[in-house]
Design an enzyme around this catalytic site. Structure first.
Site, PDB file in Angstrom:
ATOM      1  N   ARG A  72       0.834  -1.204   0.000  1.00 40.90           N
ATOM      2  CA  ARG A  72       0.000   0.000   0.000  1.00 40.90           C
ATOM      3  C   ARG A  72       0.867   1.253   0.000  1.00 40.90           C
ATOM      4  O   ARG A  72       0.625   2.196  -0.777  1.00 40.90           O
ATOM      5  CB  ARG A  72      -0.913  -0.013   1.221  1.00 40.90           C
ATOM      6  N   PHE A  73       1.888   1.278   0.849  1.00 40.71           N
ATOM      7  CA  PHE A  73       2.786   2.429   0.886  1.00 40.71           C
ATOM      8  C   PHE A  73       3.528   2.578  -0.439  1.00 40.71           C
ATOM      9  O   PHE A  73       3.727   3.688  -0.939  1.00 40.71           O
ATOM     10  CB  PHE A  73       3.788   2.285   2.021  1.00 40.71           C
ATOM     11  N   SER A 127      14.430   1.128   5.734  1.00 41.35           N
ATOM     12  CA  SER A 127      13.047   1.227   6.194  1.00 41.35           C
ATOM     13  C   SER A 127      12.325  -0.113   6.181  1.00 41.35           C
ATOM     14  O   SER A 127      11.113  -0.172   6.400  1.00 41.35           O
ATOM     15  CB  SER A 127      12.276   2.238   5.337  1.00 41.35           C
ATOM     16  N   ARG A 184      -6.077  -0.407  -4.406  1.00 42.79           N
ATOM     17  CA  ARG A 184      -5.138   0.570  -4.957  1.00 42.79           C
ATOM     18  C   ARG A 184      -4.306  -0.092  -6.054  1.00 42.79           C
ATOM     19  O   ARG A 184      -3.803  -1.207  -5.890  1.00 42.79           O
ATOM     20  CB  ARG A 184      -4.245   1.113  -3.852  1.00 42.79           C
ATOM     21  N   ARG A 232      16.330   0.817  -3.753  1.00 46.68           N
ATOM     22  CA  ARG A 232      17.526   0.817  -2.909  1.00 46.68           C
ATOM     23  C   ARG A 232      17.814  -0.604  -2.444  1.00 46.68           C
ATOM     24  O   ARG A 232      17.018  -1.208  -1.740  1.00 46.68           O
ATOM     25  CB  ARG A 232      17.361   1.746  -1.709  1.00 46.68           C
ATOM     26  N   GLU A 240      27.126   8.646   2.843  1.00 49.10           N
ATOM     27  CA  GLU A 240      26.687   8.617   4.237  1.00 49.10           C
ATOM     28  C   GLU A 240      27.705   7.946   5.159  1.00 49.10           C
ATOM     29  O   GLU A 240      27.426   7.704   6.331  1.00 49.10           O
ATOM     30  CB  GLU A 240      25.336   7.902   4.342  1.00 49.10           C
ATOM     31  N   GLY A 264      23.340  12.224   3.766  1.00 48.47           N
ATOM     32  CA  GLY A 264      22.417  11.671   4.751  1.00 48.47           C
ATOM     33  C   GLY A 264      22.958  11.948   6.138  1.00 48.47           C
ATOM     34  O   GLY A 264      23.810  11.211   6.634  1.00 48.47           O
ATOM     35  N   PHE A 265      22.492  13.040   6.739  1.00 46.35           N
ATOM     36  CA  PHE A 265      23.014  13.480   8.035  1.00 46.35           C
ATOM     37  C   PHE A 265      22.958  12.375   9.080  1.00 46.35           C
ATOM     38  O   PHE A 265      23.867  12.241   9.911  1.00 46.35           O
ATOM     39  CB  PHE A 265      22.209  14.693   8.501  1.00 46.35           C
ATOM     40  N   LEU A 266      21.930  11.543   9.045  1.00 45.39           N
ATOM     41  CA  LEU A 266      21.718  10.589  10.135  1.00 45.39           C
ATOM     42  C   LEU A 266      22.771   9.489  10.131  1.00 45.39           C
ATOM     43  O   LEU A 266      23.517   9.305  11.097  1.00 45.39           O
ATOM     44  CB  LEU A 266      20.305  10.023  10.035  1.00 45.39           C
ATOM     45  N   ASP A 267      22.844   8.713   9.041  1.00 43.89           N
ATOM     46  CA  ASP A 267      23.864   7.656   8.990  1.00 43.89           C
ATOM     47  C   ASP A 267      25.261   8.246   9.061  1.00 43.89           C
ATOM     48  O   ASP A 267      26.164   7.657   9.672  1.00 43.89           O
ATOM     49  CB  ASP A 267      23.710   6.823   7.713  1.00 43.89           C
ATOM     50  N   PRO A 277       8.768  12.359   3.700  1.00 43.96           N
ATOM     51  CA  PRO A 277       8.261  11.114   4.270  1.00 43.96           C
ATOM     52  C   PRO A 277       6.884  10.685   3.785  1.00 43.96           C
ATOM     53  O   PRO A 277       6.418   9.609   4.171  1.00 43.96           O
ATOM     54  CB  PRO A 277       8.214  11.439   5.775  1.00 43.96           C
ATOM     55  N   ASP A 335      14.199   5.272  11.377  1.00 43.63           N
ATOM     56  CA  ASP A 335      14.655   4.063  10.710  1.00 43.63           C
ATOM     57  C   ASP A 335      16.009   3.692  11.299  1.00 43.63           C
ATOM     58  O   ASP A 335      16.416   4.213  12.335  1.00 43.63           O
ATOM     59  CB  ASP A 335      14.685   4.223   9.186  1.00 43.63           C
TER      60      ASP A 335
END
Length: 725
Positions: free
Chosen positions: A125-126, A278, A315, A342, A433, A458-461, A542, A631
């Protein structure tokens, strides 16, 4: 591995084998026996190289740890440190200038700037929602979020609020005045739009409330009309399209002087269908679900039926959109976002396929082969549902330096040979990253210069890797402090500087990271314009709603013009990138505990859903109740920071355990309404809480600070426990 099928040198989980044999291979023109034999040869060649690259990571980290421990002085000798990096091969020599040679790239990547969605492909669905987010109602996005405040009678409560709708219309008219201005007057003063013929050409005319007639300031922005009664006006700005839907009888249309019932923006130009951060895919069953959904997207037949508000919905993928240009000629625009996939990185192995020695094969190799095989259905359909240029777009994360990027290039070469594809059909997105990629980015790009279509920050990783790289150097600063540090600014600027210098403009995307607050759209509208202003041709969002709102920023900023301006600045300094985020001041006991609470709560809130429910990405309430998209990248930061503070005595093991247990009770309360939720307190003995403890108390020993080994092991444990109940 039980219930397997032996094919040549491979042992394949039966469910994965039958997916490939019965659903993916038919229609590709590839003979099954030749495929499995070629797959086995590919694994035999590349798996040992993959293992050697991982050993190289460990070797370099050990050398860094030894140097840090022998240089406790602050600030440390920067020149000596850089010499160490060069001597060990962590920092490689930078070669001559070059320009990438990538060809056959779709406009959504090469030429047009706009939002990019990232979605777990494991959720059909997403995945469909994201694929269909190419177009989005600006009216709906504004009305349904906090983008329009609720003051002065503009509340969202109730079925419909005409005052709020009026504010939405005013906001949209202001955007139109900026993006597609009239030669005279404002869109707010238009009483009617119509197409007229003048000097043998059709153009858009606007009748103003004072009786005057005007047109567009730039008449060429009128791109055509659509709808059965020509009731959709198509406009164009910065190569993005805007639809004005006219219906004076509609409830919303009656509130607009011109009868505009909706304004629809071209929104998510591209979407990354994610098999990685994710997604919680730990075994063959999970991977089959991931691959089957990607296959459905490539075949164009993915569908999902669900119940919402008591009604059943199905859908499917949206069709292309039909129009007539100003001369009356029919044409279409894509109805769906251009899809990238990915794959996972080089680290993890999978028991879905074993080699001839009974070893799990690298999951990244399996992803590369099978996602590309699925994409043949798009390439060979005759009417491409995705790439109109005959390319397959694969984003490759978590690569450390040019050697690993070159390995990906070799893998893609072998996959193309296996599937009978022309060289460089498989395009690659390199995620910048990891620190060793950042400091060698030019050489990383060189390693894939003929297939590169994407780099991003990618600031997070990147923060998680920065902490792990400096684990032995000393205690690191609280995570929010990193956002103002020289290393981060130099990293963000350097990515664009190097990308432009290597000729990515007009050929590839240069991207920026995710907006992690899906409920904070007013804040996003106020701040995320910084990404196109920084020269990014795409930035992550997002949700489809966020994509539509973020699209307004690409009407406000011309990214090609901004990139041309930024070319003139000096390149970001390597010395700043190499400055680690070490704590230079003492923290109070209250500051330490607040940071422990914040990180522990976020870590537990994410891990408990990952391990117990198999949810790889979700909106997790933070310690203040604000929903944040979490994530594995955010988890990597929190776990590595806590492990670092424990190692350097900023906190004690007892203090950290008390914090985890106390925050587990908080997370339990936050999830009390979820019938599938399993509380962690008061026993603290379930796989989820134990995973959190593993990530923190054994965090320093996790490879490059990655969370996947712990999460996979504990998720498998939970699945085994559930299977015997």
């Amino acid at each position: 591995m039980s219930n397997t099928v032996h094919k040549g040198d491979l042992q394949i989980a039966a469910n994965l084998y039958h997916l490939v044999q019965d659903e993916i291979l038919p229609g590709t023109g590839i003979e099954a026996e030749a495929f499995w034999a070629g797959f086995g040869h590919l694994v035999h060649e590349l798996a040992p190289l993959n293992r050697a690259l991982l050993q190289r990571r460990d070797q370099l980290q050990a050398e860094l740890d030894e140097w840090y421990q022998s240089h406790p002085e602050r600030p440390w000798p920067q020149a000596e440190y850089q010499t160490l990096l060069e001597r060990t091969g962590y920092l490689v020599p930078e070669g001559d200038d070059f320009t990438i040679g990538t060809s056959n790239v779709d406009d959504e990547i090469a030429r047009v700037a706009g939002p990019q969605l990232v979605v777990p492909v494991s959720n059909a669905r997403f995945a469909l929602n994201a694929a269909n987010a190419r177009w989005g109602s600006l009216y709906d996005a504004l009305y349904g979020t906090d983008a329009i405040d609720e003051q002065h009678g503009c509340e969202r409560s109730g079925d419909f609020n005409p005052l709020r709708a009026g504010r939405v219309i005013e906001w949209t008219q202001s955007l139109l005045d900026q993006s597609v201005p009239l030669a005279a007057g404002s869109h707010a003063s238009v009483s009617a739009y119509r197409v007229v013929e003048s000097n043998g050409q059709r153009r858009l005319e606007a009748l103003l409330s004072n009786g005057d007639r005007t047109g567009l300031q730039q008449p060429e922005q009128f791109a055509g009309v659509g709808g059965e009664q020509d009731d959709i006006i198509l406009l164009s700005h910065h190569d993005l399209h805007i639809e004005l839907h006219i219906d004076r009888e509609h409830t919303i249309g009656q509130l607009s002087l011109a009868g505009v019932k909706d304004v629809v923006l071209e929104s998510a130009l591209s979407t990354i269908q994610d098999c990685e951060d994710s997604v919680a895919a730990v075994d063959a069953d999970d991977k089959v679900g991931v691959y089957r959904n990607w296959l459905g997207l490539m075949k164009g037949d993915l569908s999902e039926t669900f119940t919402k508000n008591g009604r059943q919905h199905t859908r499917t993928l949206a069709p292309d959109r039909s129009y007539r240009d100003p001369d009356g000629n029919p044409f279409t625009l894509p109805g769906r976002s251009l899809l990238l996939v990915r794959n996972v990185g080089h680290l993890m192995t999978t028991d879905a396929i074993l080699d001839n020695q009974g070893n799990e094969i690298p999951e990244g190799i399996m992803d590369g082969v099978i996602t590309s095989l699925c994409a043949l259905h798009d390439l060979q359909s005759g009417q491409p549902r995705n790439s109109r240029c005959g390319s397959v777009y694969i984003v490759k994360p978590k690569m450390h330096g040019p050697e690993e990027v070159a390995f990906t290039n070799r893998l893609f070469d072998r996959v193309e040979d296996l599937l009978g594809l022309a060289r460089h059909t498989l395009k690659v997105g390199v995620m910048d990253e990891e620190r060793r990629t950042t400091v060698n980015l030019k050489e990383c790009i060189r390693a894939v210069k003929d297939r590169l279509v994407f780099i991003n920050t990618g600031f997070l990783d990147r923060t998680g890797d920065e902490i792990h790289t400096s684990m032995a150097a000393g205690p690191v600063m609280p995570k929010e402090w990193n956002k103002d540090q020289p290393w981060l600014n130099a990293y963000e600027d350097g990515n664009l500087d190097i990308g432009l210098a290597c000729g990515l403009q007009g050929k590839a995307q240069i991207g920026k990271g995710m907006w992690a607050k899906p409920d904070e759209m007013a804040q996003m509208l106020a701040t995320k314009q910084v990404h196109p202003l920084a020269g990014a041709s795409c930035a992550w969002v997002p949700s489809p709603t966020a994509a539509t709102l973020h699209a307004t920023h690409y009407h406000q900023v011309s990214v090609p013009e901004r990139q041309q301006q930024l070319r003139q600045r000096e390149r970001a300094r390597l010395e700043e990138v190499l400055t680690p985020p070490l704590l230079a001041t003492s923290l109070s006991a209250e500051q330490v505990q607040a940071e422990l609470d914040n990180n522990a709560q976020g870590l537990l809130g994410y891990v408990v859903r990952w391990v117990d429910q198999g949810v790889g990405c979700s909106k997790v309430p933070d310690i203040n109740g604000t929903g944040l998209m979490e994530d594995r990248a955010t988890l990597r930061i929190s776990s590595q920071l806590l492990a670092n503070w424990l190692q350097h005595g900023v906190c004690t093991q007892e203090q950290l355990m008390e914090t985890l247990q106390r925050m587990a009770a908080v997370v339990d309360v936050q999830n009390a309404a979820d019938p599938a939720y399993r509380p962690m307190a008061p026993g603290f003995d379930g796989p989820a809480f134990q995973a959190a403890c593993d990530l923190v108390f054994r965090g320093a020993e996790q490879p490059n600070g990655y969370t996947e080994p712990v999460l996979h092991a504990r998720r498998r444990q939970r699945k085994a426990m559930d299977a015997v109940r």
